[in-house]
Design an enzyme around this catalytic site. Structure first.
Site, PDB file in Angstrom:
ATOM      1  N   ASP A 155       0.787  -1.734   0.314  1.00 56.77           N
ATOM      2  CA  ASP A 155      -0.106   0.133  -0.333  1.00 56.77           C
ATOM      3  C   ASP A 155       0.994   1.236  -0.079  1.00 56.77           C
ATOM      4  OD1 ASP A 155      -1.692  -1.854   0.314  1.00 56.77           O
ATOM      5  OD2 ASP A 155      -2.674  -1.175   2.554  1.00 56.77           O
ATOM      6  N   GLU A 385       2.284  -9.168  11.718  1.00 55.65           N
ATOM      7  CA  GLU A 385       1.393  -8.623  10.450  1.00 55.65           C
ATOM      8  C   GLU A 385       2.895  -8.502   9.672  1.00 55.65           C
ATOM      9  OE1 GLU A 385      -0.624  -5.476   9.775  1.00 55.65           O
ATOM     10  OE2 GLU A 385      -1.353  -5.986   7.651  1.00 55.65           O
TER      11      GLU A 385
HETATM   12  C1  9WN Z   1      -5.626  -2.652   2.319  1.00 60.76           C
HETATM   13  C2  9WN Z   1      -5.101  -7.738   4.603  1.00 60.76           C
HETATM   14  C3  9WN Z   1      -4.609  -6.760   3.415  1.00 60.76           C
HETATM   15  C4  9WN Z   1      -3.084  -7.051   2.518  1.00 60.76           C
HETATM   16  C5  9WN Z   1      -2.378  -5.832   2.244  1.00 60.76           C
HETATM   17  C6  9WN Z   1      -2.118  -4.847   3.460  1.00 60.76           C
HETATM   18  C7  9WN Z   1      -2.930  -4.559   3.988  1.00 60.76           C
HETATM   19  C8  9WN Z   1      -5.775  -3.175   3.575  1.00 60.76           C
HETATM   20  C9  9WN Z   1      -5.596  -2.320   4.619  1.00 60.76           C
HETATM   21  O1  9WN Z   1      -4.008  -5.376   4.697  1.00 60.76           O
HETATM   22  O2  9WN Z   1      -4.124  -3.858   3.163  1.00 60.76           O
HETATM   23  O3  9WN Z   1      -6.258  -3.491   1.365  1.00 60.76           O
HETATM   24  O4  9WN Z   1      -6.598  -1.752   5.094  1.00 60.76           O
HETATM   25  O5  9WN Z   1      -4.103  -1.808   4.862  1.00 60.76           O
HETATM   26  O6  9WN Z   1      -1.531  -3.891   2.785  1.00 60.76           O
HETATM   27  O7  9WN Z   1      -1.750  -6.269   1.323  1.00 60.76           O
HETATM   28  O8  9WN Z   1      -4.162  -7.624   1.698  1.00 60.76           O
HETATM   29  O9  9WN Z   1      -3.869  -8.443   5.032  1.00 60.76           O
END
Ligand code: 9WN
Length: 417
Positions: A155, A385
């Site tokens: 992100d 995470e």
């Molecule tokens: C937005 C779920 C997801 C991962 C992504 C990570 C994070 C979300 C957020 O979490 O993104 O999609 O709200 O931060 O960056 O890679 O799939 O684990």
């Protein structure tokens, strides 16, 4: 409790029946690439449950072929932006962007283990999704571009900064973030970035989620070596499966897409950097630094000796400056941030993919280093995470599905449990 028992307990705890959540609280819905990795974890407990995860994902494919990045199976106001903000009109509700297509890579592995799966519908879904990328997320003969940083799965990578800063965000409707109620703000994207994330969602809404129009006109369009490498490898996986099933036409289609995309991937090579990096489709600006996606080149089939040498020189340099490989961004870069999400931390699922590429290229030494460091991070820090590449500090959300899956399927093979 051993780490393996803990990983199994986390997968069970995050199982919502046919789909899993990445972690309780912070991410209460089904995420696309998380689910593909989760399936590889479930394969160690219950292969039928593993396939169910992929089926649920595929069942939520849009009519145009896109498989969305979030599926909102049940209401939960612990996450923002929820279904009302995306307003994509699907049932169940889903987000209006996609995520890296790990699905077929997971299928290739799972189908080897389970004979009795009805493969054809899953393969057809992957085929349509991969074809969708070629029309909705590709310019000319180039690489795959993302229309939103969330689409990349990485992100707040520094490589998105300049393109994101250009996204107009003055008129974004006021909103309240929920992530900061779960995780320290120092480990998350900034407010300026969130404003633009939401502005891009509003932009997609304004196009009624016409994905071709979004792909062609989004103010944020950046060609991504990570997304491209994963799609190339996913199409190779699909071609292998199709050949085994005797579906020569699908195998030819998948290989043709992978061949075309490999040429697109080559356009992301940057001589100055000695690695593949992003390209802003609007300005032509190149990403300035080495990121973990640079090491996904081998997954994309990079075998050129000179390029391999310079990529590996970066890898070895990073390995010297970090206690744990692979940082999401180069620690020598000014934009590196040890704790902030995709601006420095190690993510086990990316290590998993990089190691797969290295192993396929015959480099067992670097593949092993990634496995060893991943195992060590979990052994000392647990199932978080992400982790600091400098001291291994466990960061972000806890009891994380894909970290548990990575342990079961990838890291514990190091024999560290
Ligand atoms: C937005 C779920 C997801 C991962 C992504 C990570 C994070 C979300 C957020 O979490 O993104 O999609 O709200 O931060 O960056 O890679 O799939 O684990």
């Amino acid at each position: 409790m051993s780490r393996t028992d803990e990983a199994i307990a986390i997968l069970k705890e995050n199982d919502r029946g046919g789909f899993s959540v990445p972690t309780r609280g912070l991410y209460p819905f089904q995420w696309n690439w998380d689910s593909a990795f989760a399936a590889l974890g479930y394969a160690h407990l219950d292969p039928t449950r593993a396939v169910a995860e992929l089926k649920t994902l595929a069942a939520n494919q849009w009519p145009d072929g896109m498989i969305p990045h979030i599926i909102f199976h049940q209401p939960d106001d612990g996450y923002f932006p929820g279904p009302d903000v995306w307003a994509s009109g699907t049932m169940p509700p889903s987000s209006g962007i996609t995520q890296p297509p790990v699905l077929a890579i997971a299928m290739e592995r799972l189908f080897d283990q389970i004979a009795e799966v009805d493969r054809a519908p899953l393969m057809a879904a992957a085929d349509r999704w991969h074809a969708w990328f070629m029309t909705a997320r590709r310019e000319g003969e180039g690489a795959i571009h993302v229309v939103h940083p969330w689409e990349s799965g990485r992100d707040n990578l520094p490589d998105w900064d300049e393109a994101l800063a250009r996204v107009p965000a003055d008129n974004v409707r006021p909103f309240q973030r929920r992530d900061l109620g779960h995780v320290d703000a120092a480990m998350r994207p900034t407010k300026a970035q969130y404003d633009r994330y939401i502005a891009l969602v509003e932009f997609g809404c304004g196009l009624s989620w016409d994905q071709r129009a979004f792909g062609a006109t989004s103010p944020f369009r950046v060609a991504d070596p990570g997304m491209t490498a994963i799609l190339i490898r996913a199409d190779r996986a699909l071609a292998t499966l199709a050949t085994r099933m005797g579906d020569a036409a699908m195998a030819t289609r998948a290989n043709a897409r992978a061949d075309a995309l490999k040429i697109g991937f080559d356009t992301l090579w940057c001589d100055d950097l000695g690695a593949h990096t992003t390209r802003d489709c609007v300005t032509g600006e190149r990403g300035k630094g080495v990121s973990s996606a640079s090491f996904l080149a081998f997954l994309a089939g990079e075998r050129d000796p000179a390029r391999t040498t310079t990529i590996n020189a970066h890898f070895d340099r990073l390995a010297k400056s970090c206690r744990y490989m692979a940082p999401s961004y180069d620690p020598a870069a000014a934009m590196f941030d040890e704790k902030r999400y995709w601006r420095g931390p190690v993510w086990l699922v990316v290590n998993w993919l990089i190691a797969m590429g290295y192993a396929e290229a015959g480099d067992d030494t670097r593949a092993h280093m990634l496995r060893r460091d991943s195992a060590e991070l979990v052994r000392t820090g647990g199932f978080y995470e992400y982790f600091s590449p400098l001291d291994g500090a466990a960061l972000g959300g806890g009891a994380f599905t894909w970290t548990a899956a990575a342990w079961l399927d990838f890291a514990r093979n190091d024999g560290a449990d």
